[in-house]
Design an enzyme around this catalytic site. Structure first.
Site, PDB file in Angstrom:
ATOM      1  NE  ARG A   1      31.535  56.981  33.977  1.00 57.29           N
ATOM      2  CZ  ARG A   1      30.180  56.940  34.405  1.00 57.29           C
ATOM      3  NH1 ARG A   1      29.478  57.785  34.962  1.00 57.29           N
ATOM      4  NH2 ARG A   1      29.358  55.744  34.158  1.00 57.29           N
TER       5      ARG A   1
ATOM      6  N   GLY B   1      31.768  42.429  38.073  1.00 57.31           N
ATOM      7  CA  GLY B   1      32.739  42.686  39.419  1.00 57.31           C
ATOM      8  C   GLY B   1      32.375  43.825  40.079  1.00 57.31           C
TER       9      GLY B   1
ATOM     10  CD  GLN C   1      37.610  41.184  27.751  1.00 57.81           C
ATOM     11  OE1 GLN C   1      37.137  41.762  28.685  1.00 57.81           O
ATOM     12  NE2 GLN C   1      36.646  41.325  26.731  1.00 57.81           N
TER      13      GLN C   1
ATOM     14  NE  ARG D   1      48.272  51.204  70.832  1.00 54.21           N
ATOM     15  CZ  ARG D   1      49.304  51.077  71.281  1.00 54.21           C
ATOM     16  NH1 ARG D   1      49.723  51.923  72.200  1.00 54.21           N
ATOM     17  NH2 ARG D   1      50.463  50.122  70.511  1.00 54.21           N
TER      18      ARG D   1
ATOM     19  CB  ALA E   1      45.322  62.525  86.545  1.00 57.67           C
TER      20      ALA E   1
ATOM     21  CE1 TYR F   1      60.761  48.804  72.247  1.00 58.55           C
ATOM     22  CE2 TYR F   1      60.667  51.281  71.942  1.00 58.55           C
ATOM     23  CZ  TYR F   1      61.084  50.055  71.367  1.00 58.55           C
ATOM     24  OH  TYR F   1      61.618  49.852  70.344  1.00 58.55           O
TER      25      TYR F   1
ATOM     26  CB  SER G   1      48.677  63.157  89.683  1.00 60.87           C
ATOM     27  OG  SER G   1      47.312  63.154  90.125  1.00 60.87           O
TER      28      SER G   1
ATOM     29  N   GLY H   1      34.266  44.211  24.711  1.00 61.49           N
ATOM     30  CA  GLY H   1      33.029  43.965  24.965  1.00 61.49           C
ATOM     31  C   GLY H   1      32.719  42.619  25.717  1.00 61.49           C
TER      32      GLY H   1
HETATM   33  C1  UD1 Z   1      25.987  46.345  29.791  1.00 62.68           C
HETATM   34  C2  UD1 Z   1      24.896  45.540  29.093  1.00 62.68           C
HETATM   35  C3  UD1 Z   1      23.612  46.495  29.033  1.00 62.68           C
HETATM   36  C4  UD1 Z   1      23.221  46.685  30.532  1.00 62.68           C
HETATM   37  C5  UD1 Z   1      24.565  47.068  31.432  1.00 62.68           C
HETATM   38  C6  UD1 Z   1      24.013  46.898  32.686  1.00 62.68           C
HETATM   39  C7  UD1 Z   1      26.243  44.656  26.927  1.00 62.68           C
HETATM   40  C8  UD1 Z   1      26.564  44.880  25.565  1.00 62.68           C
HETATM   41  N1  UD1 Z   1      25.476  45.739  27.474  1.00 62.68           N
HETATM   42  O1  UD1 Z   1      26.313  47.531  29.450  1.00 62.68           O
HETATM   43  O2  UD1 Z   1      22.777  45.842  28.298  1.00 62.68           O
HETATM   44  O3  UD1 Z   1      22.192  47.573  30.489  1.00 62.68           O
HETATM   45  O4  UD1 Z   1      25.600  46.069  31.009  1.00 62.68           O
HETATM   46  O5  UD1 Z   1      25.061  47.629  33.480  1.00 62.68           O
HETATM   47  O6  UD1 Z   1      26.642  43.880  27.705  1.00 62.68           O
HETATM   48  N2  UD1 Z   1      33.548  44.150  31.023  1.00 62.68           N
HETATM   49  C9  UD1 Z   1      34.645  43.271  30.714  1.00 62.68           C
HETATM   50  N3  UD1 Z   1      35.092  43.465  29.362  1.00 62.68           N
HETATM   51  C10 UD1 Z   1      34.821  44.153  28.188  1.00 62.68           C
HETATM   52  C11 UD1 Z   1      33.643  44.911  28.741  1.00 62.68           C
HETATM   53  C12 UD1 Z   1      32.928  45.064  29.840  1.00 62.68           C
HETATM   54  O7  UD1 Z   1      35.034  42.593  31.812  1.00 62.68           O
HETATM   55  O8  UD1 Z   1      35.120  43.983  27.054  1.00 62.68           O
HETATM   56  C13 UD1 Z   1      33.193  43.988  32.286  1.00 62.68           C
HETATM   57  C14 UD1 Z   1      33.187  45.706  32.909  1.00 62.68           C
HETATM   58  O9  UD1 Z   1      34.411  45.315  33.601  1.00 62.68           O
HETATM   59  C15 UD1 Z   1      31.934  45.679  33.696  1.00 62.68           C
HETATM   60  C16 UD1 Z   1      30.776  44.593  32.975  1.00 62.68           C
HETATM   61  O10 UD1 Z   1      31.576  43.972  32.204  1.00 62.68           O
HETATM   62  O11 UD1 Z   1      31.951  44.918  34.801  1.00 62.68           O
HETATM   63  C17 UD1 Z   1      29.711  45.569  32.304  1.00 62.68           C
HETATM   64  O12 UD1 Z   1      30.450  46.513  31.426  1.00 62.68           O
HETATM   65  P1  UD1 Z   1      29.982  47.885  31.166  1.00 62.68           P
HETATM   66  O13 UD1 Z   1      30.983  48.847  30.013  1.00 62.68           O
HETATM   67  O14 UD1 Z   1      29.683  48.639  32.184  1.00 62.68           O
HETATM   68  O15 UD1 Z   1      28.614  47.468  30.702  1.00 62.68           O
HETATM   69  P2  UD1 Z   1      27.870  48.114  29.110  1.00 62.68           P
HETATM   70  O16 UD1 Z   1      28.570  47.173  28.191  1.00 62.68           O
HETATM   71  O17 UD1 Z   1      27.947  49.452  29.202  1.00 62.68           O
END
Ligand code: UD1
Ligand code: CA
Length: 474
Positions: free
Chosen positions: A16, A109, A81, A350, A397, A404, A422, A86
C-alpha cells in the site's frame, strides 16, 4: 537480570505504500523506519538484534551496514524469510540466531514511535518468565488481532480479525504486534504452530493460547496512546505518524523553554546524509512557523528564527536574527553565524560560511566557504565564495567573487574596512588592501594597495545631442 534479545519483523512488502523503496526504509523525520525501531532496541540495551528481511532484503541489510544510522552496542544479525508465511514463520527464522537463555522482545520494523519506557514496562511485566503482550484499545479495531479474555479478565488467546466471530470482533482491545517472552518457551510454542486459519499463515499470535494451555501466565500491558503502536502501511499513515513525532519533539523543546509560534508547523529531521536530528537551544530562542531543521543545529541565547527557514548543520550565535525564507546548509563543514548577526530574508549560507559578530547578510546573498569578520556586511544580491573578509567590510549589491577558473577554486581576500561598490567582479586569487575602495562595476584581476580607490571599467563617454533612431514611415 535476564539478557534481552530482539527480533524485528521486516519482511513484509508494504504494497500500500505504492513505492519501490522497501517499507521499513521509508523515512520518518528523515530516518528510515527500521532505524527508529533499532533505536528502541538500543534503548532496551539489547544483547542481540535479529532483523527478519524478505522484500527488498539486500537494500534493507545495506541500509543498516557499517553502523549507518542505527546505533547500539548490540550485535546485529539478519535472517531472510522467503517466502513470507506469516509472523510466526518470521519469528521461527530468527530463533536459531538467539541463545535461548534470554527474554525475547518481538517488534515490527514498521512501528516507529514506541517509547522506550513502554517497552521497558512490557519487559518488566514479563518478569523473565511470563508472556507479556502490549495491547491498546482502539475505537475502530478492524483488522487487528483481538485480545480474548476469560470472564475473570485473564487473557485466553488472540484471535485474528479474519478468524474472529462477530462477538469477538466487538472486542476493542487489540494486540499491538509487540510481545516479550522467554526464548525457551517461545521456541517450544513456535514448533507447534500450524497455518490452519483464514489466511493460511503461521500466526505468532497463536502462542498465546499455547501459553495458557501450558499454564504460563499471560499478562497484557495495556497502553492508551495508540500512536505508540501504530504501524505504517500507506503514505497517509506515514504522514500521520510524522506529525505525531514532530509534535512530540516540538513539545519537548517548548518544555525546555523554546518559543515555537506553532508546534504543528515545526520539523526536525535527520539530514540527507543520515546525521542525527538534534536541535540544541539556549534560553529565549524563538522559532516562527514553517521552519525545518535537519542534522545538528545549535541556537544561541535569544536567537530568533523567522518563518520558513531551512537550517541544517549550523550554529547560530546568541541574539542572531535569521529573517524569513533563509536557507542555511552546513553539510559537513558546518555554518557558523556569530552573535548578533542579521541574516536574510532570502539569504543562503552554504558549507564553511563563518560569520563573525554582527555580520549582516541580506536578501539574495550567497556565502560559501568564506570567513566574514565582525561587522562585515553584504546586504543585497551578492556572492562570496572562498573569501576571507575583514572587519567592517562593506560588500556592494551585485558583486561577486569569481572563485572558480573552470578547474580550480581560488581565494579572495578583502582586508579590513574595504568598501566594494556595486556590481563588481573580483577575480580570484586577488587581495583588496585594507581600507581600499573598489569602484562600482569594476572587474578586479590584480591585487590592490591599501587605502586606494581602484576602478577597472570602461571610461564613461557622453555624446552630446544624441539622436535616437526614429521609426521609419512605410
Ligand atoms: C499482526 C498480528 C495482529 C496484530 C497486528 C498489529 C499476527 C498473526 N497478527 O497482524 O494480531 O493486531 O499485527 O499490527 O501476528 N511480517 C514478516 N513476515 C511475514 C508476515 C509479516 O516479516 O511473513 C512482518 C511485516 O512486515 C510487519 C509485521 O510482520 O512488519 C506485522 O505484519 P502485518 O501483516 O502487518 O500484521 P498482521 O499479521 O496483519
Ligand atoms: Ca498480514
Amino acid at each position: 537480570m535476564t539478557a534481552l534479545d530482539i527480533i524485528i519483523m521486516a519482511a513484509g512488502k508494504g504494497t500500500r505504500m505504492k513505492s519501490r523503496i522497501p517499507k521499513v526504509l521509508q523515512r520518518l523525520a528523515g530516518r528510515p523506519l527500521l532505524h527508529h525501531v533499532l533505536d528502541q532496541a538500543a534503548s532496551l540495551q539489547a544483547r542481540r538484534v535479529v532483523v527478519v528481511t524478505g522484500h527488498g532484503a539486500t537494500e534493507v541489510e545495506a541500509a543498516c551496514a557499517g553502523g549507518s544510522g542505527a546505533g547500539g552496542p548490540f550485535d546485529l544479525k539478519f535472517v531472510r524469510q522467503e517466502p513470507q508465511l506469516g509472523t510466526g514463520h518470521a519469528v521461527q527464522q530468527a530463533m536459531p540466531q538467539l541463545a535461548g537463555d534470554g527474554m525475547v522482545v518481538v517488534l515490527s520494523g514498521d512501528v516507529p514511535l514506541t517509547q522506550a519506557a513502554t517497552l521497558a514496562a512490557l519487559v518488566d511485566a514479563a518478569g523473565g518468565e511470563r508472556l507479556a503482550l502490549l495491547t491498546v484499545t482502539l475505537p475502530d479495531p478492524t483488522g487487528y488481532g483481538r485480545i480474548v479474555r476469560a470472564p475473570g479478565g485473564t487473557v485466553q488467546r488472540i484471535v485474528e480479525h479474519k478468524d474472529a466471530s462477530d462477538a469477538q470482533r466487538a472486542i476493542d482491545e487489540i494486540y499491538s504486534g509487540i510481545m516479550a517472552v522467554p526464548a525457551r518457551l517461545l521456541d517450544g510454542w513456535l514448533a507447534r504452530l500450524t497455518n490452519d486459519n483464514a489466511q493460511g499463515e503461521y500466526y505468532l499470535t497463536d502462542v498465546v493460547a499455547m501459553a495458557v494451555a501450558d499454564g504460563v501466565p499471560v499478562v497484557a500491558h495495556r497502553i492508551t496512546d495508540a500512536q505508540q503502536v501504530a504501524g505504517v502501511n500507506s503514505p497517509v499513515q506515514l504522514a500521520e505518524l510524522e506529525r505525531a513525532h514532530q509534535l512530540r519533539q516540538a513539545v519537548r523543546l517548548m518544555e525546555q523553554g523554546v518559543r515555537l509560534m506553532d508546534p504543528a508547523r515545526f520539523d526536525l529531521r535527520d539530514d540527507t546524509r543520515g546525521r542525527r536530528a538534534e536541535l540544541v537551544c539556549a534560553q529565549d530562542v524563538e522559532i516562527d512557523v514553517g521552519c525545518i531543521f535537519t542534522g545538528r543545529v545549535e541556537l544561541g541565547e535569544g536567537a530568533q528564527i523567522g518563518a520558513h527557514c531551512h537550517i541544517s548543520n549550523a550554529t547560530i550565535g546568541a541574539g542572531a536574527v535569521i529573517h524569513p525564507y533563509t536557507h542555511i546548509d552546513g553539510e559537513k563543514a558546518g555554518v557558523q553565524v556569530g552573535e548578533g548577526a542579521l541574516v536574510g530574508p532570502f539569504a543562503r549560507l552554504r558549507p564553511g560560511a563563518q560569520l563573525g559578530r554582527e555580520v549582516h547578510i541580506g536578501n539574495f546573498v550567497e556565502v560559501k566557504n568564506s570567513i566574514l569578520a565582525a561587522g562585515a556586511k553584504a546586504n543585497h544580491l551578492a556572492y562570496l565564495g572562498d573569501a576571507t573578509v575583514g572587519e567592517r567590510v562593506n560588500y556592494g549589491a551585485g558583486s561577486i567573487t569569481a572563485n572558480y577558473d573552470g578547474a580550480n577554486k581560488h581565494r579572495t581576500v578583502l582586508e579590513a574596512d574595504v568598501h566594494v561598490g556595486s556590481n563588481c567582479v573580483l577575480v580570484a586569487p586577488v587581495t583588496i588592501g585594507a581600507g581600499g575602495t573598489v569602484g562600482g562595476g569594476s572587474t578586479i584581476t590584480k591585487d590592490t594597495p591599501a587605502g586606494a580607490l581602484s576602478v577597472a571599467r570602461g571610461k564613461q563617454v557622453s555624446i552630446a545631442n544624441w539622436k535616437r533612431p526614429a521609426k521609419q514611415a512605410k
